[in-house]
Design an enzyme around this catalytic site. Structure first.
Site, short mmCIF file in Angstrom:
data_model
loop_
_atom_site.label_atom_id
_atom_site.label_comp_id
_atom_site.label_asym_id
_atom_site.label_seq_id
_atom_site.Cartn_x
_atom_site.Cartn_y
_atom_site.Cartn_z
N ASP A 284 0.83 -1.21 0.00
CA ASP A 284 0.00 0.00 0.00
C ASP A 284 0.87 1.25 0.00
OD1 ASP A 284 -2.45 1.32 -0.15
OD2 ASP A 284 -2.74 1.35 2.03
N VAL A 285 1.90 1.24 -0.84
CA VAL A 285 2.74 2.44 -0.99
C VAL A 285 1.90 3.50 -1.69
CG1 VAL A 285 4.81 3.40 -2.06
CG2 VAL A 285 4.87 1.09 -1.10
#
Length: 188
Positions: free
Chosen positions: A34-35
């Protein structure tokens, strides 16, 4: 980014620092999943400004090959997901984190996503679109950074850097680190 794009050298310094951090995460056998810009904070530490990747709630173990999810649910933020993940591929690997960090770098350089975003919960249309270059939105972006980002954001997974280590090597070839990395003005 709400105030506009970062100065190019500052964006490069922040991106390099985030790549180094992501390389450490990948070396530990973990993918973030979930960058995104909302999961990055700029902070002061030891008289120096630092960029820090946060929110590892979706992180998972990775051992050099894609890990296939037990279910087909999409995890993460669609605007930062790889095209193949949006189209249903269940493999999770370090290259997906590199792709997402490429989206963040594009945002730092332009204050926009690399593709039109008509609705935040339905980015599916971009899967078929060609990624615009950052210099299309900001002429001062050097051609080498354009080429680097187009590779990071390629629809073809085999054309992207496979890990943060690979991305860092490619990035250093187009924008070498200064001899003495100083803190960036944008981090202040």
């Amino acid at each position: 980014l709400e105030r506009g794009p970062l100065p190019i050298d500052d964006a490069c310094a922040v991106y390099r620092e985030l790549l180094l951090g992501l390389a450490a995460v990948h070396a530990a056998g973990v993918v973030h999943q979930d960058v995104k810009s909302d999961n990055i904070i700029l902070m002061a530490r030891d008289q120096r400004r630092r960029a820090v990747l946060t929110d590892f709630a979706l992180a998972s173990a990775w051992h050099g090959t894609p890990r296939h999810a037990k279910d087909a649910r999409l995890v993460g933020t669609p605007a930062y997901m790889t095209p193949e993940r949006l189209l249903g591929a269940s493999g999770v690997d370090a290259a997906a984190d590199v792709f997402a960090l490429g989206v963040v770098f594009f945002e730092m350089l332009t204050a926009q996503l690399p593709w039109p975003q008509p609705h935040q919960h339905a980015p599916w249309h971009w899967v078929e679109d060609t990624v615009q270059t950052p210099s299309h939105l900001r002429r001062a972006v050097p051609p080498a950074l354009d080429r680097f980002l187009v590779a990071c954001l390629s629809r073809d997974p085999s054309a992207r850097p496979r890990s943060a280590f690979d991305a860092l090597a490619a990035f250093e070839s187009v924008h070498p680190a200064p001899a003495a990395q100083s803190s960036c003005a944008a981090c202040a």
